[in-house]
Design a protein around this motif. Structure first.
Motif, mmCIF file in Angstrom:
data_model
loop_
_atom_site.group_PDB
_atom_site.id
_atom_site.type_symbol
_atom_site.label_atom_id
_atom_site.label_comp_id
_atom_site.label_asym_id
_atom_site.label_seq_id
_atom_site.Cartn_x
_atom_site.Cartn_y
_atom_site.Cartn_z
ATOM 1 N N UNK A 1 -5.431 -2.217 5.234
ATOM 2 C CA UNK A 1 -4.665 -1.360 4.323
ATOM 3 C C UNK A 1 -3.712 -0.391 5.031
ATOM 4 N N UNK A 2 -4.143 0.142 6.188
ATOM 5 C CA UNK A 2 -3.334 1.189 6.833
ATOM 6 C C UNK A 2 -3.165 0.881 8.317
ATOM 7 N N UNK B 1 -13.450 0.215 -0.650
ATOM 8 C CA UNK B 1 -13.390 0.677 0.745
ATOM 9 C C UNK B 1 -11.978 0.456 1.297
ATOM 10 N N UNK B 2 -11.539 1.340 2.171
ATOM 11 C CA UNK B 2 -10.177 1.289 2.712
ATOM 12 C C UNK B 2 -10.247 1.060 4.221
ATOM 13 N N UNK B 3 -9.473 0.080 4.698
ATOM 14 C CA UNK B 3 -9.500 -0.235 6.134
ATOM 15 C C UNK B 3 -8.251 0.317 6.811
ATOM 16 N N UNK B 4 -8.467 0.953 7.949
ATOM 17 C CA UNK B 4 -7.338 1.490 8.742
ATOM 18 C C UNK B 4 -7.585 1.091 10.198
ATOM 19 N N UNK C 1 4.812 -4.511 9.935
ATOM 20 C CA UNK C 1 3.854 -4.351 8.831
ATOM 21 C C UNK C 1 4.606 -4.033 7.552
ATOM 22 N N UNK C 2 4.644 -4.969 6.650
ATOM 23 C CA UNK C 2 5.401 -4.779 5.398
ATOM 24 C C UNK C 2 4.506 -4.354 4.243
ATOM 25 N N UNK C 3 3.237 -4.742 4.281
ATOM 26 C CA UNK C 3 2.327 -4.382 3.184
ATOM 27 C C UNK C 3 1.485 -3.151 3.498
ATOM 28 N N UNK C 4 1.020 -3.060 4.728
ATOM 29 C CA UNK C 4 0.144 -1.932 5.094
ATOM 30 C C UNK C 4 0.917 -0.620 4.982
ATOM 31 N N UNK C 5 0.179 0.442 4.674
ATOM 32 C CA UNK C 5 0.764 1.787 4.685
ATOM 33 C C UNK C 5 0.893 2.202 6.151
ATOM 34 N N UNK C 6 2.087 2.641 6.544
ATOM 35 C CA UNK C 6 2.312 3.013 7.949
ATOM 36 C C UNK C 6 2.185 4.538 8.085
ATOM 37 N N UNK D 1 0.852 -1.199 0.000
ATOM 38 C CA UNK D 1 0.000 0.000 0.000
ATOM 39 C C UNK D 1 0.882 1.242 0.000
ATOM 40 N N UNK D 2 0.495 2.236 -0.782
ATOM 41 C CA UNK D 2 1.248 3.494 -0.838
ATOM 42 C C UNK D 2 0.275 4.663 -0.693
ATOM 43 N N UNK D 3 0.812 5.836 -0.442
ATOM 44 C CA UNK D 3 -0.050 7.016 -0.327
ATOM 45 C C UNK D 3 -0.813 7.290 -1.634
ATOM 46 N N UNK D 4 -0.155 7.266 -2.814
ATOM 47 C CA UNK D 4 -0.921 7.517 -4.048
ATOM 48 C C UNK D 4 -2.023 6.486 -4.296
#
Ligand code: KIV
Length: 265
Positions: free
Chosen positions: A42-43, A21-24, A79-84, A7-10
């Motif tokens: 995701x986040x 939908x985005x999960x944080x 967390x390697x995939x989630x956006x931190x 996951x990235x910011x863009x």
């Protein structure tokens, strides 16, 4: 979103465009960072709720740069995939734009966080300078816990009357103009959150803001029953980890006292 893609910011805006939908979830340490990834969330947000739910502080105001950096670094190792995403703590961005940029840079460099989040729309020039330095920023409007004393508490909805609703919406629009990659909408009426969400190209993340945001965020300790002082009414308890842990600790304690652990071979 593909389970394996980082996951990235863009990517946040692209997800909104696709209607995904985005999960944080707030996340505060290494094993929980690993679990957030495994669950496909995701986040991972290292929120300054860290102060209340993990460190036992009275409120968010006591959280320091060192607290956030240390916990964000642990999450980023897991967390390697989630956006931190990590919160800039109280008084780390309010004094001057220069300090805000320096602290945002320190947070990213020393912890591995990929996005910084800060509250309100009063620091737009600081936000623009942080973004110009190459650091994505997430906004946060509605109930902003770092203003607890000005708001007179943190257990109330914001944006209930027309003036206050218009202020929250114009703050969100100003933040989008400043270039933020997404905005947390905390404790505002669901119809206002839906209206703001439909007016923006960037995603919104609701917490106590109804179902019509682009994503949702909750405090991990609330959905696991680990924060006992207060649980907001909109929160769903997904597991009672307090009780499960208490049962495990009590069983261990009686096993030791009664000589059942360790088992004699
Ligand atoms: O600090 C935090 O946990 C947050 C969430 C409530 C969005 O900012």
């Amino acid at each position: 979103m593909d389970e394996r893609r980082k996951m990235t910011a863009p990517e946040l805006r692209a997800m909104k465009m696709r209607g995904e939908k985005i999960s944080m979830l707030t996340t505060y340490d290494y094993p929980m960072g690993q679990l957030v990834d495994q669950a496909g969330i995701d986040i991972a947000l290292i929120g300054d709720s860290l102060g209340r739910v993990v460190l036992g502080y009275k409120n968010e105001l006591q959280v320091t740069m060192e607290d956030i950096i240390s916990h964000a670094a642990a999450v980023a190792r897991g967390a390697k995939r989630a956006l931190v995403v990590a919160d800039l703590p109280f008084m780390s961005y309010q004094v001057s734009d220069e300090e805000a940029v320096r602290n945002a840079g320190r947070l990213v460099r020393e912890s591995g966080a990929e996005v910084v989040k800060l509250e309100g729309a009063a620091y737009l020039s600081a936000i623009r300078k942080i973004i110009a330095a190459g650091i994505p920023v997430m906004g946060h409007v509605g109930l902003t816990p770092q203003s607890v004393h000005q708001l007179g508490g943190v257990r109330k909805k914001v944006g209930k009357d027309a003036d206050s609703a218009a202020r929250v919406k114009s703050d969100a629009l100003d933040l989008q103009d400043a270039g933020v990659c997404g905005i947390v909408l905390e404790a505002i009426p669901a119809d206002l959150a839906a209206n703001i969400t439909n007016s923006l190209d960037i995603p919104t993340f609701g917490i106590g803001a109804g179902p019509d945001c682009d994503g949702q965020v909750v405090v991990m300790h609330d959905i696991l029953g680990l924060y006992r002082e207060f649980r907001p009414s909109f929160v769903k308890l997904y597991a009672d980890i307090w009780q499960a842990t208490l049962d495990a600790f009590s069983a261990y304690n009686s096993d030791v006292k009664e000589g059942r652990f360790p088992v004699r071979k």
